[in-house]
Design a protein around this motif. Structure first.
Motif, short mmCIF file in Angstrom:
data_model
loop_
_atom_site.label_atom_id
_atom_site.label_comp_id
_atom_site.label_asym_id
_atom_site.label_seq_id
_atom_site.Cartn_x
_atom_site.Cartn_y
_atom_site.Cartn_z
N THR A 154 0.91 -1.21 0.11
CA THR A 154 0.10 0.00 -0.17
C THR A 154 0.82 1.10 0.03
O THR A 154 0.50 2.29 0.22
CB THR A 154 -0.98 0.21 1.17
OG1 THR A 154 -0.26 0.05 2.35
CG2 THR A 154 -1.74 -1.34 1.18
N LEU A 155 2.17 1.06 -0.27
CA LEU A 155 3.27 2.06 -0.29
C LEU A 155 3.48 2.71 1.09
O LEU A 155 3.81 4.18 1.08
CB LEU A 155 2.80 3.34 -1.39
CG LEU A 155 2.72 2.69 -2.69
CD1 LEU A 155 2.61 3.72 -3.84
CD2 LEU A 155 3.96 1.83 -3.15
N ARG A 156 2.97 2.17 2.12
CA ARG A 156 3.50 2.67 3.54
C ARG A 156 4.92 2.39 3.74
O ARG A 156 5.20 1.22 3.79
CB ARG A 156 2.46 1.93 4.58
CG ARG A 156 2.83 2.23 6.08
CD ARG A 156 1.76 1.78 6.82
NE ARG A 156 2.01 2.15 8.33
CZ ARG A 156 3.08 1.23 9.13
NH1 ARG A 156 3.81 0.57 8.68
NH2 ARG A 156 2.95 1.96 10.36
N LYS A 157 5.55 3.54 4.17
CA LYS A 157 6.98 3.47 4.28
C LYS A 157 7.24 3.24 5.84
O LYS A 157 6.89 4.24 6.38
CB LYS A 157 7.70 4.63 3.73
CG LYS A 157 7.55 4.54 2.05
CD LYS A 157 7.85 5.97 1.66
CE LYS A 157 7.58 6.16 -0.11
NZ LYS A 157 7.95 7.15 -0.49
N SER A 158 8.43 2.47 6.17
CA SER A 158 8.53 2.10 7.51
C SER A 158 9.92 1.78 7.68
O SER A 158 10.56 1.41 6.79
CB SER A 158 7.62 1.32 8.14
OG SER A 158 8.00 -0.07 7.71
N TRP A 159 10.59 2.08 8.80
CA TRP A 159 11.93 2.04 9.23
C TRP A 159 11.98 0.87 10.00
O TRP A 159 11.38 0.57 10.97
CB TRP A 159 12.44 3.23 9.76
CG TRP A 159 12.63 4.53 9.04
CD1 TRP A 159 11.67 5.65 9.02
CD2 TRP A 159 13.42 4.75 7.72
NE1 TRP A 159 12.00 6.56 8.10
CE2 TRP A 159 13.20 5.88 7.34
CE3 TRP A 159 14.57 4.00 7.41
CZ2 TRP A 159 13.68 6.52 6.07
CZ3 TRP A 159 15.19 4.50 6.08
CH2 TRP A 159 14.66 5.70 5.39
N VAL A 160 13.14 -0.06 9.73
CA VAL A 160 13.59 -1.43 10.69
C VAL A 160 15.06 -1.26 10.93
O VAL A 160 15.87 -0.94 9.86
CB VAL A 160 13.09 -2.34 9.80
CG1 VAL A 160 13.60 -3.57 10.76
CG2 VAL A 160 11.47 -2.49 9.81
#
Length: 418
Positions: free
Chosen positions: A31-37
């Motif tokens: 869904t083009l949600r961008k998250s950092w890991v």
């Protein structure tokens, strides 16, 4: 060397995982949600630690977060374990302190500074009597519609006004808890589209305070002359000023401005929580002069000389005069009826004389004064009406040629005129 740039992070629109280096990863979902890991190895185990989402957490901030955790790892601290421990501690606290009662008490502490003393006490009393025994110990996150109905159903038709106020107070507490992330979902205490479908329609019959006619009030004012005591003078003052029982009974000398002929009731003693100026006519001042020198602080002193007269003292005076079907508050209704039917004074002047808030917000916004001079003329007309309609001559109200000094400063030295 870092592989990501701020522009790439902003523009990338293909799902996948993008390496920044040293374990920092940008994940883009379908869904083009961008998250950092942040990925790291500790004790031969791989851990993926969520840092946050873009754009709330920028590339620069994500790198700083990753650096912080790298330092923890270098000290032998497992960031994932520490985070799990913190969440467990928070959950443990929630089971013991995040009850409905704790949330309600927090709400009261937060907002009571802007409430009147009476309003604050009403909140405390209503919740303590009707709400806490039913749901006070429930976790705030678990309070549901059935619980609200358990509180409201026994009192809904019996004490409708109080029940409505309690429903509103529960709704406010639950809204505040949701804002603090202590609960989720819709508010089970909301009215429209929810409880209005589950509770019966209430009867909203308004029962006015018993009040005498204006001419009967003039007769009563004359009869009060036969009684001694602070309570009788307080009833006279209440009739002449058209103020509330508690405003009169708690009147203090420091509130009286003899020079300007004004009684300034502070906000803390007013029902609406707003200071109110009462123009003093010569008849009102005559009543005050009879009380001068009796106490340093209180105008209407109780019989034990320890404070003001109690709240029921004025009602006892009416009982002593055998005045049936009248309560002290009813004199305000009498005054308002007289002003509407017997005078040409403007409606807003009459409403402000009673310290009522203007119904129209637009009208209130443009009319920010208190119409003191116009209200003084209204109160003088009220006094003349009462004097003219008394069944016996009470004697002409003497002109106050010289105002006594403010008795709030040294009342013992101030004596009423002979």
């Amino acid at each position: 060397m870092s592989k990501l740039t701020p522009k790439f992070v902003k523009d990338v629109d293909q799902p996948g995982s993008y390496q920044d280096g040293r374990g920092l990863i940008l994940r883009v979902s379908a869904t083009l949600r961008k998250s950092w890991v942040f990925r790291y190895m500790l004790a031969k185990q791989r851990h993926d630690l969520a840092l946050g989402t873009f754009p709330a957490l920028s590339l620069r901030d994500a790198r700083l977060e990753a650096d912080k955790y790298r330092l923890d790892i270098a000290r032998g601290v497992d960031p994932a374990a520490e985070r799990a421990k913190a969440k467990a501690a928070k959950a443990s606290r929630a089971t013991t302190s995040h009850t409905f009662r704790a949330s309600a008490e927090r709400y009261i502490r937060t907002h009571s500074s802007s409430w009147s003393k009476k309003h604050h006490q009403q909140w405390q009393n209503s919740l303590t009597k009707h709400v806490y025994p039913v749901i006070g110990g429930f976790r705030i996150a678990e309070v549901d519609t059935d619980d609200i109905l358990d509180v409201l159903t026994p009192i809904w038709s019996k004490i409708p006004v109080t029940a409505n106020r309690i429903r509103n107070r529960i709704e406010l507490v639950l809204d505040a808890a949701k804002a603090l992330k202590l609960r989720q979902g819709e508010n089970p205490a909301r009215w429209r589209g929810h409880l209005d479908k589950l509770l019966p329609k209430q009867s909203h019959t308004v029962v006015p305070f018993p009040s005498p006619t204006p001419s009967r009030t003039a007769e009563l004012l004359a009869r009060l002359d036969s009684l001694d005591g602070a309570a009788a003078r307080a009833v006279e003052f209440a009739i002449l000023t058209a103020t509330r029982n508690q405003e009169v009974s708690g009147a203090q000398w420091a509130e009286i401005d003899w020079e300007e002929k004004i009684w300034l009731i502070p906000a803390g003693r007013m029902k609406a929580g707003k200071a109110h100026r009462v123009p003093l006519t010569d008849q009102m001042i005559e009543v005050l002069r009879q009380q001068v020198g009796k106490h340093a602080k209180w105008i209407f002193l109780n019989s034990w000389r320890t404070g003001p007269i109690p709240g029921n003292a004025m009602a006892r005076v009416l009982d002593q005069l055998k005045v049936d079907g009248v309560v002290p508050h009813g004199f305000r209704s009498t005054f308002r009826t007289w002003a509407a039917e017997e005078t040409d004074h403007q409606r807003e002047v009459c409403e402000m004389a009673l310290a009522h808030t203007l119904n129209s917000k637009v009208e209130a916004a443009y009319n920010r004064g208190d119409l003191l001079d116009k209200r003084r003329a209204l109160m003088e007309d009220w006094g003349r009406f009462l004097a003219a309609n008394a069944p016996q001559v009470r004697g002409k109200v003497s002109e106050v040629s010289e105002m006594p000094p403010n008795p709030g400063s040294d009342p013992a030295k101030v004596q009423p005129a002979a």
